[in-house]
Design a protein around this motif. Structure first.
Motif, PDB file in Angstrom:
ATOM      1  N   PHE A   1       0.677  -1.359  -0.528  1.00 36.65           N
ATOM      2  CA  PHE A   1       0.248  -0.182  -0.060  1.00 36.65           C
ATOM      3  C   PHE A   1       1.371   1.424  -0.013  1.00 36.65           C
ATOM      4  O   PHE A   1       0.383   2.251  -0.603  1.00 36.65           O
ATOM      5  CB  PHE A   1      -0.980  -0.524   1.612  1.00 36.65           C
ATOM      6  N   SER A   2       1.965   1.149   0.688  1.00 39.19           N
ATOM      7  CA  SER A   2       2.706   1.848   0.523  1.00 39.19           C
ATOM      8  C   SER A   2       3.018   3.191  -0.473  1.00 39.19           C
ATOM      9  O   SER A   2       3.511   3.559  -1.170  1.00 39.19           O
ATOM     10  CB  SER A   2       3.785   2.635   1.734  1.00 39.19           C
ATOM     11  N   ASP A   3       3.704   1.372  -1.587  1.00 36.86           N
ATOM     12  CA  ASP A   3       4.646   1.601  -2.597  1.00 36.86           C
ATOM     13  C   ASP A   3       3.977   2.547  -3.439  1.00 36.86           C
ATOM     14  O   ASP A   3       3.779   2.951  -4.822  1.00 36.86           O
ATOM     15  CB  ASP A   3       4.857   0.463  -2.767  1.00 36.86           C
ATOM     16  N   VAL A   4       2.353   1.561  -3.797  1.00 36.02           N
ATOM     17  CA  VAL A   4       1.404   2.543  -4.394  1.00 36.02           C
ATOM     18  C   VAL A   4       1.380   3.552  -3.817  1.00 36.02           C
ATOM     19  O   VAL A   4       0.891   4.908  -4.908  1.00 36.02           O
ATOM     20  CB  VAL A   4      -0.068   1.132  -4.402  1.00 36.02           C
ATOM     21  N   ALA A   5       1.167   4.657  -2.630  1.00 32.51           N
ATOM     22  CA  ALA A   5       0.439   5.441  -2.291  1.00 32.51           C
ATOM     23  C   ALA A   5       0.932   6.213  -2.761  1.00 32.51           C
ATOM     24  O   ALA A   5       0.961   7.338  -3.669  1.00 32.51           O
ATOM     25  CB  ALA A   5      -0.064   5.315  -1.166  1.00 32.51           C
ATOM     26  N   ASP A   6       3.001   5.894  -2.455  1.00 26.78           N
ATOM     27  CA  ASP A   6       3.850   6.547  -3.340  1.00 26.78           C
ATOM     28  C   ASP A   6       3.850   7.088  -4.409  1.00 26.78           C
ATOM     29  O   ASP A   6       4.410   8.449  -5.497  1.00 26.78           O
ATOM     30  CB  ASP A   6       5.375   5.916  -3.127  1.00 26.78           C
ATOM     31  N   LYS A   7       3.208   6.151  -5.893  1.00 25.29           N
ATOM     32  CA  LYS A   7       3.255   6.567  -6.531  1.00 25.29           C
ATOM     33  C   LYS A   7       2.892   7.160  -7.739  1.00 25.29           C
ATOM     34  O   LYS A   7       2.632   8.187  -7.840  1.00 25.29           O
ATOM     35  CB  LYS A   7       3.249   4.912  -7.817  1.00 25.29           C
TER      36      LYS A   7
ATOM     37  N   ALA B   1       1.355   9.566  -5.866  1.00 29.28           N
ATOM     38  CA  ALA B   1       1.150  11.179  -5.324  1.00 29.28           C
ATOM     39  C   ALA B   1       2.337  11.608  -6.364  1.00 29.28           C
ATOM     40  O   ALA B   1       2.084  12.796  -6.254  1.00 29.28           O
ATOM     41  CB  ALA B   1       1.992  11.039  -3.683  1.00 29.28           C
ATOM     42  N   LEU B   2       3.025  10.528  -6.926  1.00 29.32           N
ATOM     43  CA  LEU B   2       3.931  11.223  -8.051  1.00 29.32           C
ATOM     44  C   LEU B   2       3.023  11.590  -8.877  1.00 29.32           C
ATOM     45  O   LEU B   2       3.601  12.480  -9.413  1.00 29.32           O
ATOM     46  CB  LEU B   2       5.287  10.319  -8.010  1.00 29.32           C
ATOM     47  N   LEU B   3       2.008  11.045  -9.462  1.00 29.52           N
ATOM     48  CA  LEU B   3       1.519  10.659 -10.583  1.00 29.52           C
ATOM     49  C   LEU B   3       0.835  12.383  -9.868  1.00 29.52           C
ATOM     50  O   LEU B   3       0.084  13.254 -11.170  1.00 29.52           O
ATOM     51  CB  LEU B   3       0.655  10.126 -10.896  1.00 29.52           C
ATOM     52  N   ILE B   4       0.077  12.431  -9.078  1.00 33.50           N
ATOM     53  CA  ILE B   4      -0.548  13.966  -8.861  1.00 33.50           C
ATOM     54  C   ILE B   4      -0.063  14.820  -8.495  1.00 33.50           C
ATOM     55  O   ILE B   4      -0.514  16.000  -9.107  1.00 33.50           O
ATOM     56  CB  ILE B   4      -1.271  13.676  -7.140  1.00 33.50           C
TER      57      ILE B   4
END
Length: 41
Positions: free
Chosen positions: A25-31, A33-36
């Motif tokens: 979940f942390s990895d997905v959230a980081d990705k 966040a970068l896209l946003i």
């Protein structure tokens, strides 16, 4: 990193699965966040 569990093996499995889920979940959230951040406003 080695973790020691003092509970039953079932507890250890649940904690390990929870830990893995948190990492994913942390990895997905980081990705996301970068896209946003990169998205044109």
């Amino acid at each position: 990193m080695t973790k020691q569990f003092t509970g039953s093996p079932e507890d250890a499995d649940l904690r390990r699965a929870d830990s893995l889920a948190r990492e994913i979940f942390s990895d997905v959230a980081d990705k996301w966040a970068l896209l946003i951040i990169e998205a044109p406003g």
